[in-house]
Structure formats: C-alpha cells, structure tokens
Design a protein around this motif. Structure first.
Motif, PDB file in Angstrom:
ATOM      1  N   VAL A 274       0.831  -1.202   0.000  1.00 43.82           N
ATOM      2  CA  VAL A 274       0.000   0.000   0.000  1.00 43.82           C
ATOM      3  C   VAL A 274       0.867   1.255   0.000  1.00 43.82           C
ATOM      4  O   VAL A 274       0.586   2.241  -0.709  1.00 43.82           O
ATOM      5  CB  VAL A 274      -0.957  -0.017   1.207  1.00 43.82           C
ATOM      6  CG1 VAL A 274      -1.658   1.340   1.359  1.00 43.82           C
ATOM      7  CG2 VAL A 274      -2.006  -1.116   1.039  1.00 43.82           C
ATOM      8  N   GLU A 275       1.941   1.240   0.810  1.00 43.53           N
ATOM      9  CA  GLU A 275       2.849   2.392   0.820  1.00 43.53           C
ATOM     10  C   GLU A 275       3.485   2.607  -0.555  1.00 43.53           C
ATOM     11  O   GLU A 275       3.639   3.742  -1.022  1.00 43.53           O
ATOM     12  CB  GLU A 275       3.931   2.183   1.874  1.00 43.53           C
ATOM     13  CG  GLU A 275       3.433   2.301   3.314  1.00 43.53           C
ATOM     14  CD  GLU A 275       4.491   1.914   4.323  1.00 43.53           C
ATOM     15  OE1 GLU A 275       5.645   1.612   3.904  1.00 43.53           O
ATOM     16  OE2 GLU A 275       4.177   1.868   5.535  1.00 43.53           O
ATOM     17  N   PHE A 276       3.870   1.517  -1.204  1.00 43.82           N
ATOM     18  CA  PHE A 276       4.450   1.626  -2.539  1.00 43.82           C
ATOM     19  C   PHE A 276       3.448   2.254  -3.501  1.00 43.82           C
ATOM     20  O   PHE A 276       3.794   3.155  -4.296  1.00 43.82           O
ATOM     21  CB  PHE A 276       4.864   0.237  -3.033  1.00 43.82           C
ATOM     22  CG  PHE A 276       5.446   0.233  -4.413  1.00 43.82           C
ATOM     23  CD1 PHE A 276       6.795   0.451  -4.609  1.00 43.82           C
ATOM     24  CD2 PHE A 276       4.637   0.033  -5.536  1.00 43.82           C
ATOM     25  CE1 PHE A 276       7.345   0.444  -5.901  1.00 43.82           C
ATOM     26  CE2 PHE A 276       5.168   0.022  -6.814  1.00 43.82           C
ATOM     27  CZ  PHE A 276       6.524   0.233  -6.988  1.00 43.82           C
ATOM     28  N   LEU A 277       2.200   1.822  -3.482  1.00 49.10           N
ATOM     29  CA  LEU A 277       1.172   2.364  -4.384  1.00 49.10           C
ATOM     30  C   LEU A 277       0.849   3.813  -4.046  1.00 49.10           C
ATOM     31  O   LEU A 277       0.643   4.642  -4.959  1.00 49.10           O
ATOM     32  CB  LEU A 277      -0.081   1.502  -4.303  1.00 49.10           C
ATOM     33  CG  LEU A 277       0.077   0.056  -4.803  1.00 49.10           C
ATOM     34  CD1 LEU A 277      -1.217  -0.720  -4.576  1.00 49.10           C
ATOM     35  CD2 LEU A 277       0.464   0.032  -6.276  1.00 49.10           C
ATOM     36  N   ASP A 278       0.799   4.152  -2.763  1.00 52.98           N
ATOM     37  CA  ASP A 278       0.536   5.534  -2.368  1.00 52.98           C
ATOM     38  C   ASP A 278       1.630   6.454  -2.877  1.00 52.98           C
ATOM     39  O   ASP A 278       1.360   7.572  -3.380  1.00 52.98           O
ATOM     40  CB  ASP A 278       0.436   5.646  -0.844  1.00 52.98           C
ATOM     41  CG  ASP A 278      -0.894   5.138  -0.315  1.00 52.98           C
ATOM     42  OD1 ASP A 278      -1.821   4.945  -1.129  1.00 52.98           O
ATOM     43  OD2 ASP A 278      -1.011   4.914   0.917  1.00 52.98           O
ATOM     44  N   ARG A 279       2.878   6.021  -2.751  1.00 51.67           N
ATOM     45  CA  ARG A 279       3.986   6.846  -3.225  1.00 51.67           C
ATOM     46  C   ARG A 279       3.920   7.027  -4.741  1.00 51.67           C
ATOM     47  O   ARG A 279       4.133   8.110  -5.275  1.00 51.67           O
ATOM     48  CB  ARG A 279       5.321   6.205  -2.837  1.00 51.67           C
ATOM     49  CG  ARG A 279       5.672   6.342  -1.364  1.00 51.67           C
ATOM     50  CD  ARG A 279       7.150   6.028  -1.127  1.00 51.67           C
ATOM     51  NE  ARG A 279       7.505   4.707  -1.614  1.00 51.67           N
ATOM     52  CZ  ARG A 279       7.455   3.607  -0.869  1.00 51.67           C
ATOM     53  NH1 ARG A 279       7.013   3.675   0.395  1.00 51.67           N
ATOM     54  NH2 ARG A 279       7.812   2.439  -1.372  1.00 51.67           N
ATOM     55  N   GLY A 280       3.622   5.918  -5.444  1.00 49.09           N
ATOM     56  CA  GLY A 280       3.541   6.013  -6.909  1.00 49.09           C
ATOM     57  C   GLY A 280       2.429   6.925  -7.360  1.00 49.09           C
ATOM     58  O   GLY A 280       2.608   7.740  -8.290  1.00 49.09           O
TER      59      GLY A 280
END
Length: 542
Positions: A274-280
C-alpha cells in the motif's frame, strides 16, 4: 510357619505329620536346596499348619509368597537355625513388629520362637544330656537377648521371655524317619513334647479369636496393598495431568508466537504494498510534466509487474521465511526440552517419547532427517504400547520437521499469479485516465480519491494472495497456518487426555477415602489408632 530357608521348616512339618501318624506316602519331600515354592497347608490335630517358602532364598517369588502368607496367620512358628539369626533381619522384624505404614500387624504376642536342629548345638544329648540341656537353655537366652537388643527403634517391642523360646530337633541327626516309633528314642531330648505343650497353651486363644484375628490382620494387609496401589495410581494420574499441562503450556506459547508472526508478517506485506502504491500515485499526481506524468501513470497502471515492488516483496519473503524458520526451530527446541526432560520420561516411561535427541543436531540436514525418520520409527513401536503414545508422537514430529525456507523463485511465481488473479477479478485500476488531466475540479478530485482507495484495496488483496497463495501455489504464510492449525489440534488433544487423568485422579481419591475408612474400622476393632492420623483425618485422607 516361617523362617529363613534351610532352617528345617519342611522337616519340622514332616515331623508334625509323622507324630500325627500320617501315611508315609503323603509326607512332604525334604531337600537341601529351597524346596517349598508356595505356602502349603496341612491340618494336624485340629490346627492348620502352613509351610511357607524360606526368607532370603535368593528367589523373589519364594520371598513374596512367604510374605503373603504371614498376615493371615492367627499364630506364627518362627524357626531359627542353631546359630540363631543370620543375614538380614528385615523379614524377622516384619513378622514380629509388623509395618504400620503398610498395615501389617506384628505377631510377636502370638509367635512361638523355635531353635531347630538342636542336635547341632554342641554336646551329644545321649552322651552328655545335662550339658546338652544347659547349652539349649543358653541358646534360648541368647536368642531372647538378641531379639531385645536388635528391636527396631520405636517398635514398642516388649522384652522376650526366654521361656517362649523352644529348642527342638524335628529331624534328629537328619535320618528323616517316616513313622512315629522312629522318633521314640529321641523324645526325651528333642524338645517336640515341650513344643506340643506350648501349642496347647496357645490353642485357647486360637479357638477364641484366631479366625477374627486372621481376618482382620489379613484384611488389613490386603486393603493396605490396595490402598498403596490406589495411591500409586492416583499419583501417576496426577503427575501425568501435570506434565500434560506443562506440555500444553509449551504448545500454547509456540502457537501464540506463530499466530503473532503470521499477523505481523501479513500486515507488514500489506503495508509495504500500500505504501508503494501511495507513493507512486502521489508522484504521478504531483508531477507537472505531462510526458513524465503519463509514464508514471502507465507504470502505476501495471503496478503488479513493477520490478521495484517485486524487489520489496522478495525482501519481505526472505525476511518472513527466516523468521518462520527460527520459530520452527524454537518450537522444536521447546518440545525437545519438554519431552526429553527427566520428569517427563519418568512420568511417561512407556512412550519412548524422545529417542536420542542428539541425532537432530550436528549433522547435515539430509542426514538429520534420515536418522530422525529411522529413530522415530523405533520410537513409534514403543509409543504404540501406551495410550498417551500417539499424542506424544504427534508432538514429537516437530523434532524431525524439515526447516528449509521457501525459495525466492516460488515467491516470484506467486507475484505473477497474484496479478492475474486481480485482473480476472476485475480489480485492476486504470490510473492513467485519472492522472493525465491535472485540472483541479471537484469531480476529478473525487475520481482521484476513488483511485487511491481502489489501489489500496487492490494492493491489500494482492498482498493477501502472496501470503496465502492460490490453489496451485501455496503462499509463504499458508505453511505457517498449517503449523498453527496442527499446534491448535495438539492443544485440544492434550486437553482431552489431561481431562481423562483428572477424572481418574478424582475417582481414585474417592476410592482411597473408602479404603481408608475400611482400614480405620479394622484398626478400631484391633484397638489400634491409625499411624500418623487421627481417626477423622485417616478416613478423610487429610
């Protein structure tokens, strides 16, 4: 009638039968080696004489048989050799003083002490009759003093009157006569007439309460044995329940840690994705360059294939595999320590619970597994003999469990299949259409919020597939789930088995209380107070 072996008990019985004019063909055999293997009864002149195996014969069965006959005796004829007391005195003390802890009653007040084979004492009774008589008197005094001197502390044994000791020679010079007249030349010195007088003096008390005494003494001994057995069974059941409770605590501790690891590692992967997707998504929305924004959006549209995300997941996979491996090792160590403890082995001696635990250490993994399988095959044969064996065997399977972590290649396969699962389920998100226009209006803001939520939900579902796996490819945490389910099943089995021992303990305690009431009643009839207890404490088992 009792005494050490080779004191002439069988010869003594034979003489009694000869004097009662028994048919010579019915006389018992006499041998130098221990001959009497079990108590044998003979009725002579209205009295029942019981010939018992000799004490200290070196044969356990003979020794046990002799002891089993003593409690039923209304009176005891205890034979000594010419050199008096030899060897251990435990048997003699048990007959004379009893053992209150075992509920064996002493027989001293109804015991005739007999020094047999008096012809071996010294002077020939024909050549020196006066000296022979004097030597016999000294022997009688010597035995009485020896018994007084060696009375066990606290036995309360009264002094032994030398007049209660009789010197006899049941088989003068060992010629084994078979008819009464064969012994007539020896009757003036062989002491058998004196013994007959002693028995006649004893007869009134035997007629008055001999049966009662036999029943009470014999019953006490039997109930005492039953009580000891019940107490031993209760102790075993209680100790087994306690050991199973300790084993349960170990299993529960390992189960809780396994469940905690499962929760933490699953949450960790979800957070990472989720953190990876939020950053992207944030980078794409903040970028003002249309071309760069388009590239970021297209990359985010195919986020399940993103190599950076795969690297994150691969690192998570490796860390999780290591943590699960360590947990399995700690679990095996905990069970090894419990099953291999002296207390556990003493409480479950027939399970063969852990055979040569060292075989699981210090060998290459393949060799360890091979030897463990071979070793636990032997353990299994032993375990099958005990009701607790199968349960303990299932706990012991952890000791030989493979601890190899899953490979990273398997993780890559799962990541690819997880993306396919999301696409089939319609969960893929078209990010590009929402980030290509940066115009800030209310409708676009709502759309971008929906994309953010959808990405989070898709990321969480994707992470769940990674952790749990698919029908074709198990996830990393699905193996941990299986371990925890197995441990949970062991907890249930241990609870069921421990409950059996708890019920057994309660039932045995009730039985022990009933037995103690019977023993207390018998002791009351004999005029004795139960040792170490008041009457109330004894019946209540306090």
């Amino acid at each position: 009638m009792c005494g050490d072996y080779n004191t002439g008990k069988s010869s003594f019985i034979r003489r009694q039968l000869v004097d009662a004019e028994t048919d010579p063909d019915e006389l018992p055999a006499v041998a130098a080696m221990p001959q009497t293997a079990e108590p044998t009864s003979y009725e002579i002149d209205g009295l029942v004489f019981v010939d018992t195996p000799g004490f200290q014969s070196g044969r356990k069965a003979h020794h046990a048989a002799a002891h089993s006959a003593v409690p039923d005796a209304a009176a005891v004829l205890y034979l000594f050799p010419p050199n008096l007391v030899v060897g251990k005195r435990d048997d003699l003390d048990l007959v004379l003083d009893g053992d209150p802890e075992r509920h064996l009653q002493g027989k001293l007040d109804r015991t005739v002490l007999i020094i047999n084979r008096s012809d071996q004492i010294g002077p020939d009774p024909f050549d020196a009759p006066e000296e022979f008589a004097l030597r016999c008197a000294r022997k009688r005094m010597e035995l009485a003093q020896a018994l007084d001197r060696t009375a066990p502390p606290g036995s309360g044994r009264p002094p032994v009157d030398p007049d209660r000791v009789v010197c006899v020679s049941a088989d003068p010079y060992g010629f084994q006569g078979s008819r009464r007249e064969h012994f007539d030349p020896h009757r003036h010195w062989d002491g058998m007439d004196v013994l007959a007088e002693a028995l006649e003096e004893l007869r009134p008390s035997l007629d008055a309460n001999g049966v009662d005494l036999s029943v009470l003494h014999g019953g006490l001994a039997r109930f005492g044995a039953v009580l000891r057995n019940a107490e031993a069974e209760e102790r075993v059941a209680r100790e087994r329940a306690e050991q199973l409770d300790r084993l349960r605590a170990d299993v529960v501790d390992r189960l809780r840690e396994g469940l905690a690891i499962r929760q933490v590692r699953a949450t960790r992967l979800t957070d990472l994705v989720v953190e990876f997707l939020d950053r992207g998504l944030g980078r794409a929305l903040r970028n003002g360059n249309p071309e760069e924004r388009k590239a970021l959006a297209e990359r985010l549209d195919r986020w399940t294939e993103d190599p950076d995300l795969q690297a994150v997941v691969e690192q998570w996979w490796a860390e999780s595999a290591d943590e699960i491996t360590v947990w399995r090792r700690r679990t095996a160590h905990s069970f090894r320590r419990r099953l291999g403890s002296k207390a556990f082995a003493r409480t479950f001696p027939q399970t063969g619970a852990v055979e040569d635990l060292s075989l699981l250490n210090g060998h290459p993994r393949r060799e360890r597994r091979r030897k463990a399988a071979r070793g636990f095959g032997r353990v299994g044969a032993l375990i099958g003999k005990a009701a607790d064996g199968p349960l303990i065997a299932r706990v012991a399977t952890w000791l030989g469990r493979s601890l190899e972590p899953a490979t990273l290649t398997r993780g890559a396969v799962l990541m690819a299949r997880a993306g396919m699962v999301l696409q089939v389920a319609g969960s893929a998100v078209d990010v590009y259409t929402l980030v290509r226009n940066v115009k800030e209006d209310q409708e676009l803001a709502r759309g971008r919020l929906a994309v953010s939520v959808a990405l989070r939900e898709s990321g969480a579902r994707w992470a769940e597939v990674i952790t749990d796996g698919t029908e074709d490819e198990p996830g990393l945490l699905s193996g941990l789930d299986g371990d925890c389910e197995e441990l949970s099943a062991r907890v249930k089995e241990i609870d069921e088995r421990a409950a059996v021992y708890t019920r057994t303990t309660d039932a045995l305690r009730d039985r022990i209380g009933t037995i103690r009431e019977v023993i207390a009643d018998a002791l009351a009839h004999l005029g004795h107070e139960p040792v170490g207890h008041s009457a109330r404490q004894y019946t209540e088992g306090e």
